[in-house]
Design an enzyme around this catalytic site. Sequence first.
Site, mmCIF file in Angstrom:
data_model
loop_
_atom_site.group_PDB
_atom_site.id
_atom_site.type_symbol
_atom_site.label_atom_id
_atom_site.label_comp_id
_atom_site.label_asym_id
_atom_site.label_seq_id
_atom_site.Cartn_x
_atom_site.Cartn_y
_atom_site.Cartn_z
ATOM 1 N N ARG A 23 0.633 -1.181 0.057
ATOM 2 C CA ARG A 23 0.071 -0.041 0.035
ATOM 3 C C ARG A 23 0.829 1.285 0.100
ATOM 4 N NH1 ARG A 23 -5.159 0.679 0.675
ATOM 5 N NH2 ARG A 23 -5.547 -1.539 1.495
ATOM 6 N N GLU A 75 -25.420 14.096 -3.828
ATOM 7 C CA GLU A 75 -23.895 14.153 -4.021
ATOM 8 C C GLU A 75 -23.641 15.103 -5.201
ATOM 9 O OE1 GLU A 75 -22.091 10.258 -4.291
ATOM 10 O OE2 GLU A 75 -23.912 9.312 -3.330
ATOM 11 N N ASP A 78 -13.605 7.321 6.468
ATOM 12 C CA ASP A 78 -14.944 8.280 6.634
ATOM 13 C C ASP A 78 -14.940 9.007 7.947
ATOM 14 O OD1 ASP A 78 -16.508 5.372 4.963
ATOM 15 O OD2 ASP A 78 -15.567 6.904 4.174
ATOM 16 N N HIS A 84 -19.075 10.605 0.690
ATOM 17 C CA HIS A 84 -19.554 9.175 1.316
ATOM 18 C C HIS A 84 -21.278 9.461 1.331
ATOM 19 C CE1 HIS A 84 -19.509 5.584 3.654
ATOM 20 N NE2 HIS A 84 -20.469 6.177 4.438
HETATM 21 C C1 GRF Z 1 -21.189 7.415 -4.974
HETATM 22 O O1 GRF Z 1 -22.316 6.965 -4.574
HETATM 23 C C2 GRF Z 1 -20.234 7.940 -3.718
HETATM 24 O O2 GRF Z 1 -20.878 8.256 -2.420
HETATM 25 C C3 GRF Z 1 -19.405 6.490 -3.336
HETATM 26 O O3 GRF Z 1 -19.447 5.968 -4.633
HETATM 27 C C4 GRF Z 1 -20.212 6.263 -5.663
HETATM 28 C C5 GRF Z 1 -19.516 6.867 -6.618
HETATM 29 O O4 GRF Z 1 -20.277 7.240 -7.685
HETATM 30 N N1 GRF Z 1 -18.279 6.784 -2.742
HETATM 31 P P1 GRF Z 1 -19.808 7.763 -9.101
HETATM 32 O O5 GRF Z 1 -18.549 6.809 -9.640
HETATM 33 O O6 GRF Z 1 -19.133 9.076 -8.776
HETATM 34 O O7 GRF Z 1 -20.682 7.690 -10.128
#
Ligand code: GRF
Length: 200
Positions: free
Chosen positions: A64, A173, A144, A108
């Site tokens: 990693r 989002e 997170d 998230h």
């Molecule tokens: C989203 O739901 C985000 O919250 C999570 O993964 C998904 C990513 O979706 N971390 P995208 O690839 O941006 O469409």
Amino acid sequence: LTLAVLVSGNGSNLQAIIDRIEAGEIHARIACVISNVHGVFALERARRHGIPTVIHANGAFATRREYDNALVEVLRTHRVELVVLAGFMRILSDVMIGAFPGAVINIHPALLPAFPGLHAQKQALEYGVKFSGCTVHFVDNGTDTGPIILQAVVPVMQDDSEESLSRRILQEEHRIFPESIRLFAEGKLSFHGRQVRISS
Ligand code: GRF
């Protein structure tokens, strides 16, 4: 502000950020889109907008730390100032956080600290919450757990499936992630302990 957007999948959050930048609403430039896996649609979205893409494959590094050291090199080469994790399905080590203190943000699909980790939307459904949502936060050495920048709330309907709830959350989002980047780019975020304050 020079960004790198790290992806692992569909890239709808990447698309929302591209659209807001191209609309002139965010004074930032995406220097590169980096994926840890080949062939994801997010890479196609970047190509369609003339954004350089880099595959930084999971299996290409023994540890990693080596993965992250090489990733830091790529980011430094592109003079990146803010690292944006948009559905990036890898945990970053302290190497990355140390290289970009206060400059790695993540989205998230739950109201942290509720439902951290994977399948957050499913966790919320199974718990039986009446509201869920999404969180944009600074990435620290936990998972997170970093200081929260913005959150948005959505109702959970009785007949919701993981898909229908995820779709509703995703709409939010696509609003708060670009907005968080705009605030960062305009220098409107500051820290008061763990609390992130937004100046008007
Ligand atoms: C989203 O739901 C985000 O919250 C999570 O993964 C998904 C990513 O979706 N971390 P995208 O690839 O941006 O469409």
